[in-house]
Motif scaffolding. Structure first.
Motif, mmCIF file in Angstrom:
data_model
loop_
_atom_site.group_PDB
_atom_site.id
_atom_site.type_symbol
_atom_site.label_atom_id
_atom_site.label_comp_id
_atom_site.label_asym_id
_atom_site.label_seq_id
_atom_site.Cartn_x
_atom_site.Cartn_y
_atom_site.Cartn_z
ATOM 1 N N TYR A 90 0.835 -1.186 0.000
ATOM 2 C CA TYR A 90 0.000 0.000 0.000
ATOM 3 C C TYR A 90 0.876 1.244 0.000
ATOM 4 N N GLN A 130 0.734 5.259 1.263
ATOM 5 C CA GLN A 130 -0.026 6.184 2.109
ATOM 6 C C GLN A 130 0.571 7.576 2.023
ATOM 7 N N GLN A 167 -3.662 10.863 4.474
ATOM 8 C CA GLN A 167 -4.613 10.050 3.717
ATOM 9 C C GLN A 167 -4.618 8.610 4.217
ATOM 10 N N GLY A 168 -5.621 7.877 3.810
ATOM 11 C CA GLY A 168 -5.644 6.453 4.092
ATOM 12 C C GLY A 168 -4.744 5.708 3.124
ATOM 13 N N PRO A 169 -4.332 4.506 3.495
ATOM 14 C CA PRO A 169 -3.505 3.708 2.583
ATOM 15 C C PRO A 169 -4.257 3.371 1.299
ATOM 16 N N PHE A 187 -4.231 0.862 -2.108
ATOM 17 C CA PHE A 187 -3.742 -0.417 -2.602
ATOM 18 C C PHE A 187 -2.825 -0.243 -3.811
ATOM 19 N N LEU A 240 3.556 0.820 2.767
ATOM 20 C CA LEU A 240 3.189 -0.172 3.772
ATOM 21 C C LEU A 240 3.081 -1.546 3.145
ATOM 22 N N PHE A 264 0.018 -5.318 9.302
ATOM 23 C CA PHE A 264 0.842 -4.335 8.617
ATOM 24 C C PHE A 264 2.204 -4.173 9.265
#
Lengths: 114, 115
Positions: free
Chosen positions: B35, B37, B41-43, B45, B91, B106
């Motif tokens: 991922y 990030q 922000q959110g991770p 894909f 990640l 994670f």
């Protein structure tokens, strides 16, 4: 497009109070949801998950509620502690064929005031 | 190790430089995810492996991004000719089963800064 979103970017609560973090999703076919906690400088940490055949699941001090009718889920944290301060993400597991991938929302920052 | 391990923790690259980011998943985990990030922000894909097979690379932003997991364990994410917009935390996550519908663990991520 499909998305997972949280209602509020920041939530501030008093230590000892209960916290409720909300999340809306748009993919009605989704059947697995996860809440993650992310502290500064760390990777997301699994908190609790729920499948679409359930509407409630409880863990230690946390409860996840799923309302499939309005495509909404929430994370409730009981007796919030300073150590709960972090960014919380809801994530939806999106399947394609025989693989799945987590789609994350933007996150809610939980601030716990002593 | 007990968890997902990523190295290096921090990487500063000059624009145009190639970088390689390593992920050691939990032993025995079939699924491995990468991922990206961005700050605040959110991770998002990037790609997914089931054992050594890369089953989904739909999230890789350009052909400068390449991932491999040749023996079904350690994975490497390579970014060629890095650009400033590549600056982010990368990640890695692994899960025991295939299919992606079990708990994913994670790592702490690699923070890449392109200057």
């Amino acid at each position: 497009g499909e998305s997972v979103g949280l209602h509020l970017p920041t939530l501030s609560v008093q230590e000892g109070d209960n916290s409720i973090i909300n999340c809306a999703y748009s993919n009605s076919a989704s059947d697995y949801f996860i809440w993650y906690k992310q502290e500064s400088g760390k990777g997301p940490q699994f908190i609790i998950d729920i499948r679409s055949n359930m509407d409630k699941r409880q863990g230690q001090r946390v409860t996840v509620l799923l309302n499939k009718t309005v495509k909404h889920l929430s994370l409730q944290i009981a007796a919030t502690q300073p150590g709960d301060s972090a960014v919380y993400f809801c994530a939806e597991n999106r399947f394609s064929g025989n693989t799945g991938k987590l789609i994350f929302g933007q996150g809610t920052t939980l601030q716990v005031k002593p | 190790g007990a968890g997902v391990s990523q190295s290096p923790r921090y990487k500063v690259a000059k624009r145009g430089q190639d970088v390689a980011l390593r992920c050691d998943p939990i032993s025995g985990h079939v699924s491995l995810f990468w991922y990206q990030q961005a700050l605040g922000q959110g991770p998002e894909f990037l790609t997914y492996f089931q054992n050594e097979a890369q089953l989904d690379k739909s999230g890789l932003p350009s052909d400068r991004f390449f991932a491999e997991r040749p023996e079904g364990s350690v994975s490497t994410l390579k970014i060629q000719r890095t650009q400033q917009e590549d600056s982010a935390v990368y990640l890695c996550a692994s899960s025991l089963a295939g299919g992606g519908d079990t708990e994913a663990f994670f790592g702490q991520g690699t923070r890449l800064t392109v200057v």
